[in-house]
Design a protein around this motif. Structure first.
Motif, short mmCIF file in Angstrom:
data_model
loop_
_atom_site.label_atom_id
_atom_site.label_comp_id
_atom_site.label_asym_id
_atom_site.label_seq_id
_atom_site.Cartn_x
_atom_site.Cartn_y
_atom_site.Cartn_z
N ALA A 15 66.08 -8.10 -112.99
CA ALA A 15 65.41 -8.65 -111.81
C ALA A 15 66.42 -9.19 -110.81
O ALA A 15 66.29 -8.97 -109.60
CB ALA A 15 64.45 -9.75 -112.24
N SER A 16 67.44 -9.89 -111.29
CA SER A 16 68.45 -10.45 -110.40
C SER A 16 69.25 -9.35 -109.70
O SER A 16 69.53 -9.44 -108.51
CB SER A 16 69.42 -11.34 -111.18
N GLY A 34 82.77 -12.37 -100.60
CA GLY A 34 83.88 -11.70 -99.94
C GLY A 34 84.89 -11.02 -100.84
O GLY A 34 85.44 -9.99 -100.50
N TRP A 35 85.15 -11.58 -102.02
CA TRP A 35 86.20 -11.03 -102.87
C TRP A 35 85.71 -9.90 -103.77
O TRP A 35 86.51 -9.28 -104.45
CB TRP A 35 86.84 -12.13 -103.70
N LEU A 36 84.42 -9.61 -103.79
CA LEU A 36 83.89 -8.52 -104.60
C LEU A 36 83.63 -7.29 -103.74
O LEU A 36 83.22 -7.41 -102.60
CB LEU A 36 82.56 -8.93 -105.25
N PRO A 42 76.10 -7.18 -106.55
CA PRO A 42 74.81 -7.49 -107.20
C PRO A 42 74.90 -7.52 -108.72
O PRO A 42 74.27 -8.35 -109.37
CB PRO A 42 73.88 -6.37 -106.73
N PHE A 43 75.70 -6.64 -109.30
CA PHE A 43 75.81 -6.57 -110.75
C PHE A 43 76.56 -7.78 -111.32
O PHE A 43 76.20 -8.33 -112.35
CB PHE A 43 76.50 -5.28 -111.17
N VAL A 44 77.62 -8.20 -110.63
CA VAL A 44 78.41 -9.34 -111.09
C VAL A 44 77.65 -10.65 -110.87
O VAL A 44 77.59 -11.51 -111.75
CB VAL A 44 79.78 -9.37 -110.39
N LEU A 45 77.04 -10.81 -109.71
CA LEU A 45 76.30 -12.04 -109.42
C LEU A 45 75.07 -12.20 -110.30
O LEU A 45 74.64 -13.32 -110.58
CB LEU A 45 75.90 -12.08 -107.95
N ALA A 46 74.50 -11.10 -110.77
CA ALA A 46 73.33 -11.17 -111.65
C ALA A 46 73.68 -11.74 -113.02
O ALA A 46 72.80 -12.13 -113.78
CB ALA A 46 72.70 -9.79 -111.80
N LEU A 47 74.96 -11.81 -113.35
CA LEU A 47 75.35 -12.38 -114.64
C LEU A 47 75.12 -13.89 -114.71
O LEU A 47 74.95 -14.43 -115.80
CB LEU A 47 76.83 -12.06 -114.91
#
Length: 70
Positions: A15-16, A34-36, A42-47
């Motif tokens: 969902a995230s 900015g650094w991604l 979206p995949f990293v922030l969903a963690l």
């Protein structure tokens, strides 16, 4: 690990990721962080919500179950 904790963690990640990808798609500037790279954000922030869901499910007291009669 209980199945409901695993299922909740997977659901939180999917969902995230979907919500963050939609947010990146509708923004004029698709850079969420900015650094991604744009595609990975979206995949990293969903963690973050996934980890929160997993830890809270793991740490929560569970009610004992009565033995089932077979």
């Amino acid at each position: 690990m209980e199945k409901k904790v695993t299922a909740a963690s997977v659901a939180a990640y999917l969902a995230s990721t979907g919500l963050l990808a939609a947010l990146a798609a509708v923004q004029d500037d698709a850079r969420l962080v900015g650094w991604l790279p744009d595609g990975a954000a979206p995949f990293v922030l969903a963690l973050i919500p996934t980890a929160t869901t997993f830890v809270s499910g793991w740490a929560t007291k569970h009610s004992p179950r009565r033995p089932t009669s077979a």
